[in-house]
Design an enzyme around this catalytic site. Structure first.
Site, PDB file in Angstrom:
ATOM      1  N   ASN A   7     -63.620  41.686  61.142  1.00  0.00           N
ATOM      2  CA  ASN A   7     -62.686  40.937  61.974  1.00  0.00           C
ATOM      3  C   ASN A   7     -61.289  41.410  61.583  1.00  0.00           C
ATOM      4  OD1 ASN A   7     -61.029  39.095  63.201  1.00  0.00           O
ATOM      5  ND2 ASN A   7     -62.097  37.280  62.429  1.00  0.00           N
ATOM      6  N   LYS A  14     -61.077  40.657  57.694  1.00  0.00           N
ATOM      7  CA  LYS A  14     -62.121  39.836  57.085  1.00  0.00           C
ATOM      8  C   LYS A  14     -63.435  40.584  57.272  1.00  0.00           C
ATOM      9  CE  LYS A  14     -59.988  35.455  58.203  1.00  0.00           C
ATOM     10  NZ  LYS A  14     -59.863  34.572  59.330  1.00  0.00           N
ATOM     11  N   ARG A  99     -65.477  41.972  65.730  1.00  0.00           N
ATOM     12  CA  ARG A  99     -64.960  40.916  66.600  1.00  0.00           C
ATOM     13  C   ARG A  99     -63.825  41.532  67.407  1.00  0.00           C
ATOM     14  NH1 ARG A  99     -60.486  36.616  65.395  1.00  0.00           N
ATOM     15  NH2 ARG A  99     -60.729  35.338  67.248  1.00  0.00           N
ATOM     16  N   HIS A 189     -62.381  31.803  71.289  1.00  0.00           N
ATOM     17  CA  HIS A 189     -63.328  31.142  70.369  1.00  0.00           C
ATOM     18  C   HIS A 189     -64.748  31.177  70.938  1.00  0.00           C
ATOM     19  CE1 HIS A 189     -60.004  28.357  68.505  1.00  0.00           C
ATOM     20  NE2 HIS A 189     -60.143  29.460  67.787  1.00  0.00           N
ATOM     21  N   ARG A 250     -49.152  25.997  67.897  1.00  0.00           N
ATOM     22  CA  ARG A 250     -49.026  26.135  69.357  1.00  0.00           C
ATOM     23  C   ARG A 250     -49.109  24.757  70.011  1.00  0.00           C
ATOM     24  NH1 ARG A 250     -53.997  29.818  69.183  1.00  0.00           N
ATOM     25  NH2 ARG A 250     -53.226  31.643  68.089  1.00  0.00           N
ATOM     26  N   ASP A 292     -50.446  22.544  58.511  1.00  0.00           N
ATOM     27  CA  ASP A 292     -51.690  22.300  57.777  1.00  0.00           C
ATOM     28  C   ASP A 292     -52.095  20.826  57.895  1.00  0.00           C
ATOM     29  OD1 ASP A 292     -53.422  21.703  55.440  1.00  0.00           O
ATOM     30  OD2 ASP A 292     -53.068  23.823  55.022  1.00  0.00           O
ATOM     31  N   MET A 293     -53.217  20.574  58.528  1.00  0.00           N
ATOM     32  CA  MET A 293     -53.631  19.195  58.787  1.00  0.00           C
ATOM     33  C   MET A 293     -53.831  18.396  57.500  1.00  0.00           C
ATOM     34  SD  MET A 293     -54.164  16.919  60.986  1.00  0.00           S
ATOM     35  CE  MET A 293     -54.649  17.282  62.656  1.00  0.00           C
ATOM     36  N   GLY A 342     -62.032  24.378  60.637  1.00  0.00           N
ATOM     37  CA  GLY A 342     -61.562  23.806  59.368  1.00  0.00           C
ATOM     38  C   GLY A 342     -61.327  22.312  59.425  1.00  0.00           C
ATOM     39  N   GLY A 344     -62.381  20.176  62.036  1.00  0.00           N
ATOM     40  CA  GLY A 344     -63.595  19.529  62.555  1.00  0.00           C
ATOM     41  C   GLY A 344     -64.686  19.404  61.498  1.00  0.00           C
ATOM     42  N   GLU A 397     -69.343  32.523  63.096  1.00  0.00           N
ATOM     43  CA  GLU A 397     -69.151  33.593  64.079  1.00  0.00           C
ATOM     44  C   GLU A 397     -69.709  34.920  63.560  1.00  0.00           C
ATOM     45  OE1 GLU A 397     -64.898  32.835  65.879  1.00  0.00           O
ATOM     46  OE2 GLU A 397     -65.156  31.762  64.016  1.00  0.00           O
TER      47      GLU A 397
END
Ligand code: AMP
Length: 416
Positions: A7, A14, A99, A189, A250, A292-293, A342, A344, A397
Site C-alpha cells: 500500500n 505499508k 492497493r 474504502h 475533512r 485524533d478521536m 480505528g 469503529g 484490506e
C-alpha cells in the site's frame, strides 16, 4: 503462495506478507507472515517491522524514494532477522498485490498488471492526483526489483462500488459534465467495505445475495456503505474522498457555494481552499485541537472542552444521518450495522453515541457487550431482541488484496 501486499502512499509504504492459496481461501487458513510500515519515505524514514508473532522492531534509515523503500522491505524479508522461514530468497515471493486508490469507471475488478493496465491507472491520475502516482511508483519499483516474471495485481479502492446504480452515483449536475469528465460518485474504502460484507456473510453462513448491511468505516478517513444483496448500493464518499461523513481533517458534506464565498472573503485560491478542506477541517477544524478521536474524547472528559464535544457530536450525528438515509434507501431491509476502522473498532463511547436514537429503526445496543469490545476484537454488540443488529469487525484490506492476487494469478473467478 507467498504474496507481498503493498500500500504505497505519497510518503509511506505499508506492507504485509500473506501466505494464501485458493484452498486456504476456502478454508480460511491464510496466514500473515510479516508486516510493516515505512513512514516519511523521501527523507529519513521511520520503519516499523514485525515478523510473524515476534515483537515489533523500530528503526530508521534514509530512504530517498518508493524504490528504495521497497528494496529495503525485500532485503528485510529475506534476511534471517525477519524470521520468515518460508521465504529464503526473492524467488519465494510469488506475487505482489497493490492497493490502487482510483480505478475510475475502467476497473470494476482486480486485474493483473501489464502495460495496458498501467496506462489505465495513469488515466485515472487526474481523479486521484495524490494517490495514483504513488501506487504507480510502487508498481514500477517491484518490476525493477523482482523482474517482469513476478505477477503483480492491482486491487482498486473504488471497484467494490462499481455496482452502484446510476441514481446513486450521479450528482444533480448538468449531465454533459458526467459524459465529458466522468464527474460522478466513485466511492472509496471499497476493499474495506467488501471485507466487512464478506466477514458478515462468513459469520452468518449466508449466500452473497443475503448480505444486507450498512458498513461504517470510521477511521481518520470515514465512509458509510449501503450493502444490498452483497453489493455496494450507495456510499458516502464521492468523486473524491472528501464527501460524506465528518472525518479527521475533512468536513464531509458541505454546501459547494462555500468555496466561492471563501474565495471572495478570504482571497483564497481554489487550491488553498482544497488544502483547507482536506487537511484543516473535520474533527481538527471544529475542535481546533486535533484530528485524533481518542485525544478529543480525553479533552471532553477531562477538561470539558466545548469544541471537542461539539466536534464529536457533529461527527456522530452525521453518521446517524447516513444510517437513517441508507435504511430508507434499502426500504428498511437492513439486517445489521457493522462498525470498523480505528474509531469503529476501538471506541465503545462513539459507537454508543452513534447508536443513540436508533431504537426507532430497531437497534437495541447491548451496552455491556459494547463496552467490552475493542482492540481488534469481533463481536455482536446488540441485544438479542434487536431487530437491527450491530457488530464490530476489524477490517482486513490486506487479506482481501492477497486473496484477489491469488485469484487473478490462478484465473479463478470467485469474487469473495
Ligand atoms: P485509522 O485511520 O483507521 O487508523 O483510525 C484512526 C482513528 O482511530 C484516530 O482518530 C484515532 O484516534 C482513532 N482511535 C484509535 N483508537 C481509539 C480509541 N481507543 N478510542 C477512540 N478513538 C480511537
Amino acid at each position: 503462495m507467498n504474496i507481498l501486499v503493498l500500500n504505497c502512499g505519497s510518503s509511506s509504504v505499508k506492507f504485509q506478507i500473506i501466505d494464501t492459496s485458493l484452498e486456504q481461501i476456502e478454508t480460511n487458513t491464510d496466514k500473515c507472515l510479516a508486516r510493516g510500515v515505512l513512514e516519511r519515505v523521501g527523507s529519513h524514514s521511520l520503519i516499523t517491522l514485525q515478523g510473524g508473532d515476534q515483537k515489533k522492531i523500530k528503526q530508521d534509515a534514509p530512504l530517498r524514494d518508493h524504490r528504495a523503500a521497497i528494496d529495503f522491505i525485500l532485503r528485510w524479508i529475506i534476511s534471517p532477522g525477519s524470521n520468515i522461514h518460508q521465504i529464503q530468497s526473492l524467488s519465494d515471493v510469488h506475487a505482489v498485490g497493490h492497493r490502487v486508490v482510483h480505478g475510475g469507471e475502467k476497473f470494476s475488478r482486480s486485474v493483473r498488471i501489464n502495460e495496458e493496465i498501467i496506462s489505465g491507472v495513469e488515466d485515472c491520475i487526474e481523479l486521484a492526483p495524490l494517490h495514483n502516482p504513488a501506487n504507480l511508483k510502487g508498481i514500477s519499483a517491484v518490476t525493477e526489483l523482482l523482474g517482469e516474471a513476478v505477477p503483480q495485481v492491482a486491487v482498486f479502492d473504488t471497484s467494490f462500488h462499481s455496482t452502484m446504480p446510476e441514481s446513486s452515483y450521479l450528482y444533480g449536475l448538468p449531465y454533459p459534465l458526467y459524459r465529458r469528465y466522468k464527474i460522478r460518485r466513485y466511492g472509496f474504502h471499497g476493499t474495506s467495505h467488501r471485507y466487512i460484507a464478506y466477514r458478515y456473510r462468513r459469520e452468518h453462513d449466508l449466500k452473497l445475495q443475503q448480505v444486507n448491511i450498512i458498513s461504517l468505516h470510521l477511521g481518520n478517513g470515514c465512509s458509510a456503505c449501503a450493502v444490498r444483496k452483497g453489493e455496494s448500493f450507495d456510499t458516502s464518499m464521492g468523486f473524491t474522498p472528501l464527501e460524506g461523513l465528518v472525518m479527521g481533517t475533512r468536513p464531509g458534506d458541505i454546501d459547494a457555494s462555500i468555496l466561492d464565498f471563501l474565495h471572495h472573503k478570504e482571497g483564497l485560491s481554489f487550491g488553498e481552499i482544497d488544502t483547507m478542506l482536506n487537511r484543516r477541517s473535520g474533527l481538527l477544524g471544529i475542535s481546533g485541537l486535533t484530528n485524533d478521536m481518542r485525544e478529543l474524547l480525553e479533552e471532553e472528559a477531562e477538561n470539558q472542552d466545548r469544541r471537542a464535544k461539539l466536534a464529536i457530536d457533529i461527527f456522530c450525528r452525521r453518521v446517524r444521518k447516513y444510517i437513517g438515509s441508507y435504511f430508507v434507501e434499502m426500504a428498511g431491509k437492513v439486517d445489521a450495522l457493522v462498525f470498523t476502522g480505528g474509531i469503529g473498532e476501538n471506541s465503545p463511547v462513539i459507537r454508543e453515541r452513534i447508536s443513540a436514537g436508533l431504537e426507532s429503526i430497531g437497534l437495541n445496543l447491548d451496552k455491556r457487550k459494547n463496552n467490552k469490545t475493542s482492540g481488534g476484537e469481533s463481536a455482536c454488540i446488540s441485544k438479542e431482541s434487536s431487530t437491527l443488529k450491530a457488530f464490530v469487525f476489524p477490517t482486513n484490506e490486506e487479506l482481501l488484496i492477497a486473496r484477489d492476487t491469488v485469484r487473478v494469478v490462478e484465473n479463478a473467478t470467485r469474487r469473495w
